[in-house]
Every structure is written in C-alpha cells, then in structure tokens.
Write a protein that holds these residues in place. Structure first.
Motif, PDB file in Angstrom:
ATOM      1  N   PHE A 113      -6.912   9.432 -29.229  1.00 33.46           N
ATOM      2  CA  PHE A 113      -8.046   9.727 -28.351  1.00 33.46           C
ATOM      3  C   PHE A 113      -8.254  11.232 -28.193  1.00 33.46           C
ATOM      4  N   GLY A 114      -7.186  12.006 -28.294  1.00 30.73           N
ATOM      5  CA  GLY A 114      -7.283  13.458 -28.135  1.00 30.73           C
ATOM      6  C   GLY A 114      -7.706  14.200 -29.378  1.00 30.73           C
ATOM      7  N   LEU A 115      -7.715  13.545 -30.529  1.00 36.37           N
ATOM      8  CA  LEU A 115      -8.139  14.185 -31.777  1.00 36.37           C
ATOM      9  C   LEU A 115      -9.655  14.084 -31.896  1.00 36.37           C
ATOM     10  N   ARG A 116     -10.335  14.995 -31.213  1.00 34.82           N
ATOM     11  CA  ARG A 116     -11.794  14.921 -31.179  1.00 34.82           C
ATOM     12  C   ARG A 116     -12.477  16.278 -31.330  1.00 34.82           C
ATOM     13  N   LEU A 117     -11.728  17.300 -31.684  1.00 34.91           N
ATOM     14  CA  LEU A 117     -12.335  18.617 -31.879  1.00 34.91           C
ATOM     15  C   LEU A 117     -12.572  18.877 -33.362  1.00 34.91           C
ATOM     16  N   GLY A 118     -13.563  19.668 -33.649  1.00 38.04           N
ATOM     17  CA  GLY A 118     -13.849  20.052 -35.031  1.00 38.04           C
ATOM     18  C   GLY A 118     -14.528  18.944 -35.813  1.00 38.04           C
ATOM     19  N   ASP A 119     -14.868  19.273 -37.044  1.00 36.79           N
ATOM     20  CA  ASP A 119     -15.570  18.323 -37.908  1.00 36.79           C
ATOM     21  C   ASP A 119     -14.638  17.298 -38.544  1.00 36.79           C
ATOM     22  N   THR A 120     -13.400  17.702 -38.810  1.00 38.13           N
ATOM     23  CA  THR A 120     -12.470  16.804 -39.503  1.00 38.13           C
ATOM     24  C   THR A 120     -11.072  16.882 -38.882  1.00 38.13           C
ATOM     25  N   PRO A 121     -10.886  16.300 -37.702  1.00 35.45           N
ATOM     26  CA  PRO A 121      -9.539  16.307 -37.122  1.00 35.45           C
ATOM     27  C   PRO A 121      -8.580  15.522 -38.024  1.00 35.45           C
ATOM     28  N   ARG A 122      -7.380  16.080 -38.200  1.00 34.75           N
ATOM     29  CA  ARG A 122      -6.415  15.478 -39.120  1.00 34.75           C
ATOM     30  C   ARG A 122      -5.014  15.494 -38.536  1.00 34.75           C
ATOM     31  N   ILE A 123      -4.207  14.572 -39.062  1.00 37.16           N
ATOM     32  CA  ILE A 123      -2.801  14.456 -38.669  1.00 37.16           C
ATOM     33  C   ILE A 123      -1.935  14.458 -39.917  1.00 37.16           C
ATOM     34  N   VAL A 124      -0.835  15.184 -39.863  1.00 37.36           N
ATOM     35  CA  VAL A 124       0.219  14.987 -40.841  1.00 37.36           C
ATOM     36  C   VAL A 124       1.393  14.386 -40.072  1.00 37.36           C
ATOM     37  N   ALA A 125       1.915  13.294 -40.614  1.00 36.37           N
ATOM     38  CA  ALA A 125       3.064  12.614 -40.013  1.00 36.37           C
ATOM     39  C   ALA A 125       4.234  12.722 -40.984  1.00 36.37           C
ATOM     40  N   THR A 126       5.325  13.322 -40.520  1.00 39.51           N
ATOM     41  CA  THR A 126       6.520  13.471 -41.347  1.00 39.51           C
ATOM     42  C   THR A 126       7.618  12.621 -40.728  1.00 39.51           C
ATOM     43  N   THR A 127       8.228  11.757 -41.536  1.00 38.81           N
ATOM     44  CA  THR A 127       9.249  10.877 -40.967  1.00 38.81           C
ATOM     45  C   THR A 127      10.217  10.365 -42.022  1.00 38.81           C
ATOM     46  N   THR A 128      11.402  10.075 -41.551  1.00 36.38           N
ATOM     47  CA  THR A 128      12.421   9.427 -42.356  1.00 36.38           C
ATOM     48  C   THR A 128      12.294   7.927 -42.125  1.00 36.38           C
ATOM     49  N   PRO A 129      12.307   7.108 -43.172  1.00 39.53           N
ATOM     50  CA  PRO A 129      12.184   5.674 -42.943  1.00 39.53           C
ATOM     51  C   PRO A 129      13.390   5.119 -42.187  1.00 39.53           C
ATOM     52  N   ARG A 130      13.137   4.072 -41.443  1.00 38.49           N
ATOM     53  CA  ARG A 130      14.223   3.386 -40.741  1.00 38.49           C
ATOM     54  C   ARG A 130      14.633   2.197 -41.595  1.00 38.49           C
ATOM     55  N   PRO A 131      15.923   1.844 -41.547  1.00 35.43           N
ATOM     56  CA  PRO A 131      16.349   0.672 -42.312  1.00 35.43           C
ATOM     57  C   PRO A 131      15.695  -0.591 -41.745  1.00 35.43           C
ATOM     58  N   PRO A 132      15.424  -1.567 -42.609  1.00 29.38           N
ATOM     59  CA  PRO A 132      14.827  -2.799 -42.099  1.00 29.38           C
ATOM     60  C   PRO A 132      15.773  -3.506 -41.127  1.00 29.38           C
ATOM     61  N   ARG A 133      15.185  -4.153 -40.142  1.00 33.80           N
ATOM     62  CA  ARG A 133      15.997  -4.884 -39.166  1.00 33.80           C
ATOM     63  C   ARG A 133      16.302  -6.266 -39.681  1.00 33.80           C
ATOM     64  N   ARG A 134      17.529  -6.672 -39.451  1.00 36.94           N
ATOM     65  CA  ARG A 134      17.946  -8.016 -39.876  1.00 36.94           C
ATOM     66  C   ARG A 134      17.549  -9.021 -38.816  1.00 36.94           C
ATOM     67  N   CYS A 135      17.131 -10.152 -39.259  1.00 35.23           N
ATOM     68  CA  CYS A 135      16.780 -11.240 -38.355  1.00 35.23           C
ATOM     69  C   CYS A 135      17.758 -12.385 -38.592  1.00 35.23           C
ATOM     70  N   ASP A 136      18.894 -12.310 -37.949  1.00 32.48           N
ATOM     71  CA  ASP A 136      19.923 -13.356 -38.128  1.00 32.48           C
ATOM     72  C   ASP A 136      19.773 -14.452 -37.110  1.00 32.48           C
TER      73      ASP A 136
END
Length: 149
Positions: A126-149
């Motif tokens: 909702f806050g990304l509303r300034l300028g003509d082309t608001p953009r996001i870069v998201a940097t992250t390490t993947p999390r291991p998949p969760r087990r469903c036992d």
C-alpha cells in the motif's frame, strides 16, 4: 536487475550467493537514477542495521568514502544520501510501522524469515505509490520445506 517492465525482483539464493550485494547495488543505482524514498525491511531492526546498512556488502560498504556516501542516522532509523534521497528502516516484526509512509522503492531482505511476513508484505504494498514505476527487490535465502508427518 532484470530487463523490461517489472514490479518485483526476487533474488533467491543460498549463503554467499551475493544477495545482499545485489540488493545494495540496486538501491545505489535507483538512488543515482532519482529514487527519493526507499523502504529497507528485514526480519528485525538489527538485521537491517547490521546486514543491509553496515554489513560487508551493505549500503555503506559499497560506497567509497566520497561525497556520495550516505549517512546513517540511527536515532531516526534513516539513511540519507547527498542528493536528498532517504532510506527508512523497518522491521517485519512491526508491520504497523509501515502504515502511513509512502515510497518509490523498497529493498526487503530475508523475506522467507519474516515473522508474520504476509501482513508486513501487504502493508508495504500500500505504501509503494510514489513515482511512475515503484519497485521492490526481495533478497532471501530459501527455507527448507516443512514436513507434514
């Protein structure tokens, strides 16, 4: 960053893949290109300060000791560039802190580790509303998949 018209660039990689450096270089590039209000969001305030700003590949580390180097105002949770651009620090632990401010750019780090991440993500959008082309870069390490036992 990728070529063309995009809103979100996800940089997903393991430790040492260059995610932080890529995020910091991207922010530097958009500031040089005219971005004025940037949101920096990580799981905690400490993560923003120690990784994104002061880290080995953070925003201060990639800028040489010149007149272009930003200044970090810890008490204001803000990084200020000489061209007037400002990068504001936010924690995913406090999604409500993103209510009200507006941005033309955001760098979010370790998105996969955000506590209650979807609420913080939604409010940031909702806050990304300034300028003509608001953009996001998201940097992250993947999390291991969760087990469903």
């Amino acid at each position: 960053p990728p070529e063309g018209d995009w809103l979100i660039w996800l940089f997903l990689g393991g430790r040492g893949a260059g995610k932080t450096r890529a995020g910091a270089e991207w922010v530097r590039g958009v500031v040089e290109g005219g971005a004025q209000r940037i949101a920096l969001v990580a799981p905690t305030f400490n993560d923003v300060r120690e990784v994104m700003i002061h880290g080995e590949s953070g925003l201060l580390a990639i800028e040489p000791e010149t007149g272009w180097r930003p200044v970090y105002h810890a008490s204001r949770r803000m990084l200020e560039y000489t061209n007037g651009a400002r990068a504001y620090v936010f924690s995913a632990e406090d999604p409500d802190s993103l209510r009200g401010p507006q941005f033309d750019t955001a760098w979010v780090d370790e998105l996969a580790a955000w506590p209650g991440g979807s609420e913080t993500w939604d409010i940031l959008q909702f806050g990304l509303r300034l300028g003509d082309t608001p953009r996001i870069v998201a940097t992250t390490t993947p999390r291991p998949p969760r087990r469903c036992d």
